[in-house]
Design an enzyme around this catalytic site. Structure first.
Site, PDB file in Angstrom:
ATOM      1  N   GLU A   1      33.497  38.979  46.977  1.00  0.00           N
ATOM      2  CA  GLU A   1      33.413  38.505  45.591  1.00  0.00           C
ATOM      3  C   GLU A   1      32.651  37.186  45.437  1.00  0.00           C
ATOM      4  OE1 GLU A   1      37.555  40.329  43.877  1.00  0.00           O
ATOM      5  OE2 GLU A   1      37.681  38.462  44.990  1.00  0.00           O
TER       6      GLU A   1
HETATM    7  C1  TNX Z   1      40.528  41.093  45.380  1.00  0.00           C
HETATM    8  S1  TNX Z   1      39.907  42.264  47.848  1.00  0.00           S
HETATM    9  C2  TNX Z   1      40.340  40.041  46.259  1.00  0.00           C
HETATM   10  C3  TNX Z   1      41.305  38.942  46.261  1.00  0.00           C
HETATM   11  C4  TNX Z   1      42.376  39.116  45.238  1.00  0.00           C
HETATM   12  C5  TNX Z   1      42.817  40.558  45.210  1.00  0.00           C
HETATM   13  C6  TNX Z   1      43.970  40.799  44.311  1.00  0.00           C
HETATM   14  C7  TNX Z   1      39.306  40.950  48.178  1.00  0.00           C
HETATM   15  C8  TNX Z   1      38.651  40.874  49.419  1.00  0.00           C
HETATM   16  N1  TNX Z   1      39.412  39.992  47.250  1.00  0.00           N
HETATM   17  O1  TNX Z   1      40.632  37.734  46.069  1.00  0.00           O
HETATM   18  O2  TNX Z   1      43.433  38.294  45.580  1.00  0.00           O
HETATM   19  O3  TNX Z   1      41.722  41.339  44.810  1.00  0.00           O
HETATM   20  O4  TNX Z   1      44.439  42.103  44.415  1.00  0.00           O
END
Ligand code: TNX
Length: 553
Positions: free
Chosen positions: A354
């Site tokens: 992300e």
């Molecule tokens: C996605 S999955 C994220 C996290 C969040 C999570 C909550 C991923 C690698 N990153 O930053 O905490 O969703 O479900």
């Protein structure tokens, strides 16, 4: 003769003769692996009638051959820990620690071999058990767990625990009898990597809370504890060369609570404790996104030289390290060096998810240099699957967290990397993200990947999940638990149980044992065990819990 697992195709042939007995077995929660194809009806019926049937274990063992008299623990039982340089003895002490409070027996641990009692044997020449396999043989007078390596002995001890009545898990004296059904289990894992992740950044968890989770996951033969140590909301590990990361960057959490961080000694205590449960620790320092806590602690790390405020919300994707500044790479080098030095395990996780505020070019620049740093300090790179959009180094492991709405292009990128040698750990968010709500009524958790009831969480095959990825690229399965909405152990319990044992089974048990209808009966039998351990779990209506567990009589 080596016992073997029933192939489902073998069942129809024997069906007319065995039908009645098999129904009994199913009712007793014995997995399909329990009845050898040539088992007679009488043998199978005996399983159903046996005290705590031998196959009623999660994860399902690779092979179960029930038969013979049960083993019964008595006040005179000794734990005979034989072989290995102290490992068998330590595992014996651990087992005694579990069994003494509830049985009230002395259970002395001795290194003297003998034919009776609980025999824990380390025998490097036992054969075909590998690093983590074991055999367990139970009968009149003794139960013997044999393994080639200590981890296998430890896993065998977890099986033994589950073969005893659930009340053995209570910490006060209980009534016996303490029987273990007779027969032989031979068990080895499907995948080498069987993980659970805890996010200690969004909410901070104390060392004791982390140890509690470690004890829980170890019971299901999970062998990797991934700890998400940094994110926008908090930096949770002391770094001597950048002290404000922890003292300032760790000073809050989601919703503005006090946060916290582990001193180096505390982190090492977690690592040591995990090691005593045969878990390898994977530390994660997330970059280049998910870095607000670091950016808030050191103005210099920001492209504009201005430190943002600490962040206590739950948005993602707004922070980024600065690819164009040398100090960024000094920071990465210092942090990776210090955290790697505290961590004996093979892997170092550099996040990479992300990074919505980082240009593609900057992302590739930072991840390329970060991977080199990880290699320089002797660790194997792990990253979330977005790493496959940069240039994963040879040997890197990508952790796939996509779900049913992940685009075909994103999936394909991961599949292509797998074809090029990148290994995969599977954490599909709509299956094993333990922070997803079970239903719309679930109080805690998130639902961006959908609602994940217990059956949905269990009912998929890691071997075929990512179409086109070679099955051999799958290193294993990991169940992450993100803590935006979770503040203490009770919250973790409510989300991890009962889904965690299912994720562990996907990672450990052969595909041939995978069967929801059988699994749900074995899972139901764990309910009283969760309760005995003080775990207030989600009573999913999909699982036939005993009435005593659901408020019935
Ligand atoms: C996605 S999955 C994220 C996290 C969040 C999570 C909550 C991923 C690698 N990153 O930053 O905490 O969703 O479900």
């Amino acid at each position: 003769m080596r016992p073997h697992t029933v192939r489902r195709s073998a069942l129809p042939r024997a069906l007319p003769r065995l039908l009645g007995s098999l129904l009994l077995v199913a009712a007793a929660g014995v997995s399909s692996a329990c009845a050898a194809p040539e088992a007679s009806a009488a043998q199978v019926t005996a399983v159903a009638a046996a005290p705590g049937p031998l196959g009623r274990v999660v994860p399902a063992p690779a092979s179960v051959r029930p038969g013979g008299a049960p083993y019964v623990l008595t006040p005179a039982t000794r734990i005979r820990a034989v072989g290995g340089a102290g490992d068998a003895r330590r595992i014996g002490d651990y087992l005694a620690g579990v069994l003494r409070p509830s049985t009230g027996y002395a259970l002395p641990v001795t290194r003297n071999d003998g034919a009776d009692g609980i025999r824990l044997r380390l025998d490097p020449s036992a054969g075909e058990l590998g690093a983590e396999g074991y055999t367990l043989t139970s009968g009149r007078g003794s139960v013997t767990v044999t393994a080639e390596q200590p981890a296998g002995l430890f896993h065998g001890v977890q099986t033994l625990r589950q073969l005893l009545p659930p009340r053995v898990e209570r910490d006060t004296r209980q009534k016996g009898p303490w029987r273990v059904a007779g027969g032989t289990i031979t068990d080895t894992p499907r995948y080498a990597y069987r993980g659970a992740m805890l996010d200690v950044s969004r909410h901070f968890f104390s060392v004791d809370e982390v140890k509690r989770y470690i004890d829980q996951i170890a019971q299901y033969k999970i062998n990797t504890f991934h700890i998400h140590l940094s994110d926008d909301q908090g930096w949770r590990i002391a770094v001597d060369s950048w002290p404000r990361l922890a003292t300032y960057g760790g000073s809050t959490e989601v919703d503005g609570g006090p946060g916290g961080y582990y001193t180096k000694a505390q982190y090492q205590e977690i690592v040591r404790y995990a090691g005593s449960r045969y878990l390898e620790v994977v530390p994660e320092i997330d970059m280049p996104g998910h870095t607000n806590a670091a950016l808030a602690s050191y103005a210099d790390l920001n492209c504009d030289g201005v430190a943002p405020p600490l962040y206590t919300g739950t948005k993602v994707g707004f922070s980024s390290l600065c690819a164009g500044k040398d100090v960024t790479y000094d920071f990465i080098d210092d942090v990776v060096r210090e955290v790697a030095a505290l961590t004996p395990g093979r892997y170092f996780h550099i996040g990479g998810d992300e990074a919505h505020s980082t240009s593609h070019q900057d992302y590739v620049a930072i991840m390329t240099r970060a991977q080199a740093v990880v290699g320089k300090y002797g660790k194997t790179v792990m990253g979330w699957h977005q790493l496959t959009g940069a240039d994963p180094v040879a040997g890197a492991v990508a952790q796939y967290w996509g779900y049913d709405r992940t685009s075909a292009a994103d999936r394909q990128q991961v599949v292509d990397a797998a074809k090029n040698g990148t290994r995969l750990v599977l954490s599909p968010a709509d299956r094993v993200y333990l922070d997803m709500k079970y239903t719309d009524q679930t109080e805690l958790g998130l639902k961006w990947a959908g609602l994940v009831e217990v059956r949905r969480s269990y009912d998929w095959d890691p071997g075929t999940y990512l179409t086109g990825a070679p099955e051999s690229s799958v290193l294993g399965v990991e169940a992450p638990i993100w803590s935006e909405t979770l503040t203490d152990s009770a919250d973790i319990d409510a989300m991890a149980f009962p889904r965690l044992p299912g994720a562990a089974e996907l990672a450990w048990s052969p595909a041939s044992t995978h069967d929801w209808d059988m699994y749900k009966v074995r899972l139901a039998a764990l309910g009283e065990r969760f309760t005995a351990q003080g775990i207030d779990y989600y009573r999913s209506p999909q699982v036939p819990w005993p009435a005593s567990e659901t408020g019935g009589s």
